[in-house]
Design a protein around this motif. Structure first.
Motif, PDB file in Angstrom:
ATOM      1  N   THR A  51       2.320  64.353  35.615  1.00  0.00           N
ATOM      2  CA  THR A  51       2.220  64.778  34.075  1.00  0.00           C
ATOM      3  C   THR A  51       1.829  63.497  33.345  1.00  0.00           C
ATOM      4  OG1 THR A  51       4.635  63.999  33.558  1.00  0.00           O
ATOM      5  CG2 THR A  51       4.319  66.245  34.215  1.00  0.00           C
ATOM      6  N   LYS A 102       3.241  61.898  30.639  1.00  0.00           N
ATOM      7  CA  LYS A 102       4.043  60.933  30.504  1.00  0.00           C
ATOM      8  C   LYS A 102       4.626  60.029  31.691  1.00  0.00           C
ATOM      9  CE  LYS A 102       6.563  63.377  26.752  1.00  0.00           C
ATOM     10  NZ  LYS A 102       7.477  64.029  26.338  1.00  0.00           N
ATOM     11  N   ILE A 103       4.414  60.548  32.905  1.00  0.00           N
ATOM     12  CA  ILE A 103       4.852  59.959  34.395  1.00  0.00           C
ATOM     13  C   ILE A 103       3.541  59.050  34.467  1.00  0.00           C
ATOM     14  CG2 ILE A 103       5.240  60.099  36.623  1.00  0.00           C
ATOM     15  CD1 ILE A 103       6.685  62.611  35.950  1.00  0.00           C
ATOM     16  N   PRO A 155       6.893  69.335  34.064  1.00  0.00           N
ATOM     17  CA  PRO A 155       7.516  67.972  33.560  1.00  0.00           C
ATOM     18  C   PRO A 155       8.470  67.623  34.758  1.00  0.00           C
ATOM     19  CG  PRO A 155       7.602  69.355  31.792  1.00  0.00           C
ATOM     20  CD  PRO A 155       7.256  70.244  32.949  1.00  0.00           C
ATOM     21  N   GLU A 166      11.068  61.354  32.459  1.00  0.00           N
ATOM     22  CA  GLU A 166      10.050  61.181  31.637  1.00  0.00           C
ATOM     23  C   GLU A 166      10.287  60.589  30.308  1.00  0.00           C
ATOM     24  OE1 GLU A 166       7.531  64.651  30.960  1.00  0.00           O
ATOM     25  OE2 GLU A 166       6.838  64.776  33.151  1.00  0.00           O
TER      26      GLU A 166
END
Length: 342
Positions: free
Chosen positions: A229, A231-232, A274, A342
């Protein structure tokens, strides 16, 4: 929400003047589809793992699950004579997917003039349908979908017609390709188990990534693509900057922002759930597409130009269609990390 309206009076000047408009379209809806892009690149380039096929009842992918007996021997040794089974097939159904492409005759007429046309209406709608279909296949591959209200990526409500993908190909339990996974070495079920790691709610770390990466590295066979994702990916990017891990690669060359981890491209795919990350060896992921039915307009396949004439309306009905499936032919070469903060 209603579409914008043409609100000012049609006075003399307006009636004599064509509106100013750039001849380009801004994408306001589609999301990153990195894995499908990589596999479809391979398909267009004739890569051996992206397969054009003309027919067949089922899709089959052969796997080895056992070794032949091998040992040292000396004088008087008696060799075994029993036949050893060592190979079987993963079996999958051909699946279908489509995006609707329906237009009104009057709209085609209004758009056909060289003076009036800024975009070719049918061509532009076809491109949108192609991207819509690729987007939906991307969701099926990861076993996800968009919440119709929020647009957030959520677990998919599966249908029997959905394509197979990573969601059932990269697991250590369950049945895949008609074979139940098993912890017993030397069985077909053992050979199709993937490595699944639970981060336990912790942020991503290079040590955890290395543990998953090492678990599916065999000699020179190792992951070449890591998808996760945004955010990661941002966490990895922040950690990678001091090491200058940003390097060219196949996806970076077509506009994706990537970093490198042990030579593998790390890229965002917004179809990923997520908290998850996939470490993939794309040499053992097969995109099967039916030749002649691979992202084409069904009407063009059948000899119609604008679509199928609707017998009860002044309109044309059409679909962009694709026959195929996605097969993880080597599950043991793939890893997944779940429950990442996250």
């Amino acid at each position: 929400m209603p579409l914008p309206q043409y609100q000012y009076p049609i006075n003399t000047l307006v009636s004599m003047t064509i509106d100013a408009k750039l001849d380009e379209i801004v994408d306001g809806i589609f999301i990153s589809n990195a894995l499908f892009q990589r596999l479809y690149q391979n398909y267009q380039g004739g890569n051996s793992r992206a397969i054009r096929y003309r027919g067949g009842m089922l899709i089959r992918s052969a796997i080895w699950y056992n070794k032949m007996p091998a040992y040292s021997y000396g004088p008087g040794t008696t060799f075994g004579t029993a036949k050893r089974e060592f190979q079987t097939d993963l079996q999958f159904e051909w699946k279908q997917a489509a995006a609707e492409l329906n237009v009104y005759g009057l709209d085609v007429f209004r758009n056909q003039s060289d003076v009036a046309q800024i975009f070719d209406y049918v061509e532009t709608a076809t491109i949108n349908a192609f991207n819509s279909l690729a987007d939906e296949i991307g969701f099926m591959i990861f076993g996800t979908e968009q919440d119709p209200t929020t647009g957030q990526v959520v677990p998919r409500t599966f249908q029997p017609t959905d394509w197979d993908g990573l969601y059932n190909g990269i697991l250590d339990t369950g049945t895949y390709g008609g074979i139940p996974r098993s912890p017993n070495f030397g069985t077909p079920g053992y050979a199709i188990r993937s490595q699944v790691f639970d981060a336990g709610g912790a942020p991503i770390s290079f040590s955890l990534m290395q543990r998953a990466y090492g678990a599916v590295t065999f000699n020179r066979t190792r992951p070449d693509l890591i998808v996760t994702t945004q955010k990661i990916w941002d966490q990895i990017w922040a950690r990678s900057q001091p090491s200058e891990r940003n390097q060219p690669g196949p996806l970076r060359e077509v506009g994706f922002e990537t970093v490198r981890f042990n030579g593998a491209e790390v890229v965002v795919d917004h179809h990923v759930l997520p908290g998850e990350m996939y470490l993939l060896n794309t040499n053992f992921i097969e995109l099967w597409l039916g030749e002649g039915n691979d992202f084409i307009r069904r009407s063009k396949r059948d000899g119609f130009d604008n679509g199928y004439p609707n017998p009860v309306q002044d309109s044309y009905i059409d679909q962009v269609i694709c026959y195929g499936n996605l097969v993880v032919s080597g599950p043991r070469y793939q890893a997944k990390i779940i429950n990442i903060a996250e």
